[in-house]
Design an enzyme around this catalytic site. Structure first.
Site: not given
Ligand code: ADP
Ligand code: ZN
Length: 215
Positions: A16, A91, A130, A163
């Site tokens: 993404k 999400r 990653r 990360r």
């Molecule tokens: P990835 O897409 O690789 O899982 P992100 O950077 O999108 O990583 O998200 C990292 C973390 O941030 C998630 O695992 C979650 O804990 C939090 N997070 C991100 N977006 C949301 C969301 N829309 N709702 C709840 N938690 C979120």
């Protein structure tokens, strides 16, 4: 306002972030990544960031209300007037509904949800190796996308790091969370005829082309 509002859907590791960066440049959309917003808040030491970290480190979702408020706030800023590409939000069904309600108040709605379709085996393989640039957040991969100089970002020279939530046990729980909480969104957008599914395997440039063909 009649701005375009695209949502990127896909498992963690579906690409993404990389794809959103390519597309938001080609189509001139504001790229809004919920995970980046949380990490930014944390690096500034805000309450929001500290709270979010508790969940992120475990691979769990940050509670809906916190996340929804943060995003609604962000997409109301003027740089979003040109149109939006939402990456990592919504999400959960709650988040999707809250977004629809907030948009409806402005006479807006989601243009399309773009599903980046990648098999579970591929996702596990990708997440394992990653690395991310500390400065510009560009992702790299030990096997599929190596930087020219080890440990260094090709684009800005920043230092690459892994990360906490990319460690193996956390990867597993993030995938479970995706299956339980985020996958239902595929149905949600499918039912209102807003879903476009794209094959997410192969080179990111290729996948980006497939996405650009549907936006
Ligand atoms: P990835 O897409 O690789 O899982 P992100 O950077 O999108 O990583 O998200 C990292 C973390 O941030 C998630 O695992 C979650 O804990 C939090 N997070 C991100 N977006 C949301 C969301 N829309 N709702 C709840 N938690 C979120
Ligand atoms: Zn960089």
């Amino acid at each position: 306002m009649d701005r375009a509002i695209y949502i990127l859907l896909g498992a963690p590791g579906a690409g993404k972030g990389t794809l959103a960066a390519i597309i938001s440049k080609e189509v001139d959309l504001a790229h809004i990544a919920s995970g980046d917003l949380f990490r930014e808040a944390l690096s500034k030491g805000t309450d929001l960031g500290v709270e979010a970290k508790k969940y992120m480190d475990k691979g769990e979702l940050v509670p809906d209300q916190i996340t929804i408020n943060m995003i609604l706030d962000r997409i109301a800023r003027p740089d979003c007037d040109k149109g939006l590409l939402l990456d990592g939000f919504p999400r959960t069904l709650e988040q999707a509904k809250a977004l629809d309600e907030a948009l409806a108040k402005n006479g807006e709605n989601v243009t399309k949800a773009l599903l980046i379709d990648v098999s579970t085996e591929e996702v596990v393989r990708r997440l394992g190796g990653r690395w991310i640039c500390r400065d510009c957040q560009t992702p790299y991969h030990e096997v599929t996308m190596r930087p020219k100089v080890e440990g260094t970002c090709d684009k800005c020279g920043g230092q690459l790091y892994q990360r906490d939530d990319d460690k193996e046990s956390t990867v597993r729980s993030r995938l479970e969370v995706y299956t339980k909480q985020t996958k239902p969104l595929i149905d949600y957008y499918g039912k209102i005829d807003k879903l476009a599914k794209v094959n997410g395997e192969g080179e990111s440039e290729e996948v980006a082309k497939r996405l650009l063909a549907v936006v």
